[in-house]
Motif scaffolding. Structure first.
Motif, mmCIF file in Angstrom:
data_model
loop_
_atom_site.group_PDB
_atom_site.id
_atom_site.type_symbol
_atom_site.label_atom_id
_atom_site.label_comp_id
_atom_site.label_asym_id
_atom_site.label_seq_id
_atom_site.Cartn_x
_atom_site.Cartn_y
_atom_site.Cartn_z
ATOM 1 N N MET A 1 -11.686 63.387 -29.404
ATOM 2 C CA MET A 1 -12.572 62.664 -30.302
ATOM 3 C C MET A 1 -13.759 62.151 -29.492
ATOM 4 S SD MET A 1 -11.817 59.506 -32.891
ATOM 5 C CE MET A 1 -10.771 60.544 -33.860
ATOM 6 N N GLU A 2 -14.933 62.428 -29.980
ATOM 7 C CA GLU A 2 -16.145 61.973 -29.300
ATOM 8 C C GLU A 2 -16.524 60.588 -29.798
ATOM 9 O OE1 GLU A 2 -20.814 63.256 -28.730
ATOM 10 O OE2 GLU A 2 -19.365 64.787 -29.291
ATOM 11 N N GLY B 1 -17.154 68.732 -47.131
ATOM 12 C CA GLY B 1 -15.970 67.886 -47.176
ATOM 13 C C GLY B 1 -15.783 67.016 -45.957
ATOM 14 N N ILE B 2 -16.734 66.179 -45.643
ATOM 15 C CA ILE B 2 -16.646 65.265 -44.513
ATOM 16 C C ILE B 2 -15.702 64.115 -44.865
ATOM 17 C CG2 ILE B 2 -17.949 63.608 -43.118
ATOM 18 C CD1 ILE B 2 -20.324 65.515 -43.328
ATOM 19 N N LEU B 3 -14.838 63.780 -43.922
ATOM 20 C CA LEU B 3 -13.922 62.663 -44.106
ATOM 21 C C LEU B 3 -14.374 61.481 -43.257
ATOM 22 C CD1 LEU B 3 -10.458 64.466 -43.873
ATOM 23 C CD2 LEU B 3 -11.719 63.831 -45.939
ATOM 24 N N VAL B 4 -14.440 60.307 -43.873
ATOM 25 C CA VAL B 4 -14.729 59.064 -43.164
ATOM 26 C C VAL B 4 -13.496 58.194 -43.340
ATOM 27 C CG1 VAL B 4 -16.186 57.011 -43.025
ATOM 28 C CG2 VAL B 4 -17.217 59.234 -43.537
ATOM 29 N N ASN B 5 -12.840 57.880 -42.237
ATOM 30 C CA ASN B 5 -11.589 57.116 -42.278
ATOM 31 C C ASN B 5 -10.583 57.759 -43.233
ATOM 32 O OD1 ASN B 5 -12.650 55.250 -40.429
ATOM 33 N ND2 ASN B 5 -13.624 54.116 -42.071
ATOM 34 N N ASN B 6 -10.472 59.081 -43.144
ATOM 35 C CA ASN B 6 -9.538 59.886 -43.939
ATOM 36 C C ASN B 6 -9.816 59.875 -45.438
ATOM 37 O OD1 ASN B 6 -7.978 60.897 -41.749
ATOM 38 N ND2 ASN B 6 -6.981 58.907 -41.601
ATOM 39 N N GLN B 7 -11.025 59.501 -45.839
ATOM 40 C CA GLN B 7 -11.424 59.522 -47.242
ATOM 41 C C GLN B 7 -12.617 60.472 -47.388
ATOM 42 O OE1 GLN B 7 -9.912 57.658 -49.794
ATOM 43 N NE2 GLN B 7 -8.417 57.150 -48.202
ATOM 44 N N LEU B 8 -12.566 61.353 -48.389
ATOM 45 C CA LEU B 8 -13.675 62.272 -48.637
ATOM 46 C C LEU B 8 -14.928 61.471 -48.939
ATOM 47 C CD1 LEU B 8 -14.572 65.215 -48.997
ATOM 48 C CD2 LEU B 8 -13.984 64.984 -51.414
ATOM 49 N N ILE C 1 -14.970 59.780 -38.175
ATOM 50 C CA ILE C 1 -15.569 60.831 -38.995
ATOM 51 C C ILE C 1 -14.962 62.165 -38.587
ATOM 52 C CG2 ILE C 1 -17.727 61.973 -39.633
ATOM 53 C CD1 ILE C 1 -17.914 58.609 -38.051
ATOM 54 N N HIS C 2 -14.480 62.918 -39.579
ATOM 55 C CA HIS C 2 -13.961 64.264 -39.336
ATOM 56 C C HIS C 2 -14.851 65.244 -40.088
ATOM 57 C CE1 HIS C 2 -11.390 67.724 -38.884
ATOM 58 N NE2 HIS C 2 -11.430 67.894 -40.196
ATOM 59 N N GLU D 1 -16.346 71.167 -36.862
ATOM 60 C CA GLU D 1 -17.048 70.425 -35.808
ATOM 61 C C GLU D 1 -16.022 69.544 -35.093
ATOM 62 O OE1 GLU D 1 -20.383 70.505 -35.033
ATOM 63 O OE2 GLU D 1 -20.820 71.976 -36.575
ATOM 64 N N LYS D 2 -16.513 68.550 -34.397
ATOM 65 C CA LYS D 2 -15.654 67.600 -33.694
ATOM 66 C C LYS D 2 -15.251 66.450 -34.622
ATOM 67 C CE LYS D 2 -18.198 68.205 -29.399
ATOM 68 N NZ LYS D 2 -19.012 67.523 -28.404
ATOM 69 N N ASP D 3 -14.353 65.636 -34.105
ATOM 70 C CA ASP D 3 -14.065 64.347 -34.714
ATOM 71 C C ASP D 3 -14.842 63.308 -33.912
ATOM 72 O OD1 ASP D 3 -12.324 65.458 -36.545
ATOM 73 O OD2 ASP D 3 -10.567 65.138 -35.291
ATOM 74 N N TYR D 4 -15.281 62.264 -34.605
ATOM 75 C CA TYR D 4 -16.114 61.239 -33.967
ATOM 76 C C TYR D 4 -15.577 59.851 -34.287
ATOM 77 C CZ TYR D 4 -19.472 65.096 -33.827
ATOM 78 O OH TYR D 4 -20.091 66.317 -33.608
ATOM 79 N N ARG D 5 -15.829 58.913 -33.373
ATOM 80 C CA ARG D 5 -15.541 57.502 -33.617
ATOM 81 C C ARG D 5 -16.809 56.721 -33.292
ATOM 82 N NH1 ARG D 5 -11.314 56.412 -30.376
ATOM 83 N NH2 ARG D 5 -9.832 56.788 -32.041
ATOM 84 N N ILE D 6 -17.174 55.827 -34.209
ATOM 85 C CA ILE D 6 -18.357 54.989 -34.017
ATOM 86 C C ILE D 6 -17.991 53.812 -33.124
ATOM 87 C CG2 ILE D 6 -20.112 53.574 -35.164
ATOM 88 C CD1 ILE D 6 -20.318 56.549 -35.864
ATOM 89 N N LEU D 7 -18.793 53.602 -32.101
ATOM 90 C CA LEU D 7 -18.646 52.426 -31.231
ATOM 91 C C LEU D 7 -19.730 51.431 -31.597
ATOM 92 C CD1 LEU D 7 -18.116 54.126 -27.761
ATOM 93 C CD2 LEU D 7 -16.377 53.286 -29.351
ATOM 94 N N GLY D 8 -19.539 50.200 -31.188
ATOM 95 C CA GLY D 8 -20.550 49.183 -31.425
ATOM 96 C C GLY D 8 -21.806 49.441 -30.627
ATOM 97 N N LYS D 9 -22.714 48.538 -30.703
ATOM 98 C CA LYS D 9 -23.993 48.639 -30.010
ATOM 99 C C LYS D 9 -23.788 48.923 -28.528
ATOM 100 C CE LYS D 9 -28.390 46.306 -29.662
ATOM 101 N NZ LYS D 9 -29.175 45.154 -30.090
ATOM 102 N N ALA D 10 -24.548 49.868 -28.009
ATOM 103 C CA ALA D 10 -24.443 50.218 -26.591
ATOM 104 C C ALA D 10 -24.750 49.010 -25.724
ATOM 105 C CB ALA D 10 -25.407 51.364 -26.272
ATOM 106 N N ARG D 11 -23.956 48.802 -24.719
ATOM 107 C CA ARG D 11 -24.161 47.663 -23.818
ATOM 108 C C ARG D 11 -25.146 48.067 -22.724
ATOM 109 N NH1 ARG D 11 -20.799 44.602 -26.221
ATOM 110 N NH2 ARG D 11 -18.598 44.964 -26.508
ATOM 111 N N GLU D 12 -26.001 47.137 -22.365
ATOM 112 C CA GLU D 12 -27.021 47.367 -21.345
ATOM 113 C C GLU D 12 -26.411 47.273 -19.954
ATOM 114 O OE1 GLU D 12 -30.244 48.213 -22.112
ATOM 115 O OE2 GLU D 12 -29.560 48.234 -24.152
#
Length: 73
Positions: free
Chosen positions: A1-2, A36-43, A57-58, A62-73
């Motif tokens: 998962m990216e 058919g993109i899935l967000v948190n296993n929901q279409l 996001i699936h 393609e790949k599966d992705y996970r959203i991270l919070g704001k990038a830290r400096e």
């Protein structure tokens, strides 16, 4: 998962697809969502769906992705 860092509190699904280079323009987003993109296993069919830290996001073919919070400096 990216894992993908975002700049603000959220990113829309359409913006996410463009950021990841999956689509090139906003006009391509609507057609791509029909795959058919899935967000948190929901279409999810809304390009304006807000994605927050922790959302997964699936994308078929393609790949599966996970959203991270704001990038830290």
């Amino acid at each position: 998962m990216e894992e993908v860092s975002i700049e603000g509190e959220y990113i829309t699904l359409g913006q996410f697809l463009k950021k990841m280079g999956i689509v090139q323009t906003g006009g391509e987003v609507k057609a791509y969502l029909e795959k058919g993109i899935l967000v948190n296993n929901q279409l999810e069919m809304r390009r304006g769906k807000k994605l927050y830290a922790g959302d997964e996001i699936h994308i078929p073919g393609e790949k599966d992705y996970r959203i991270l919070g704001k990038a830290r400096e």
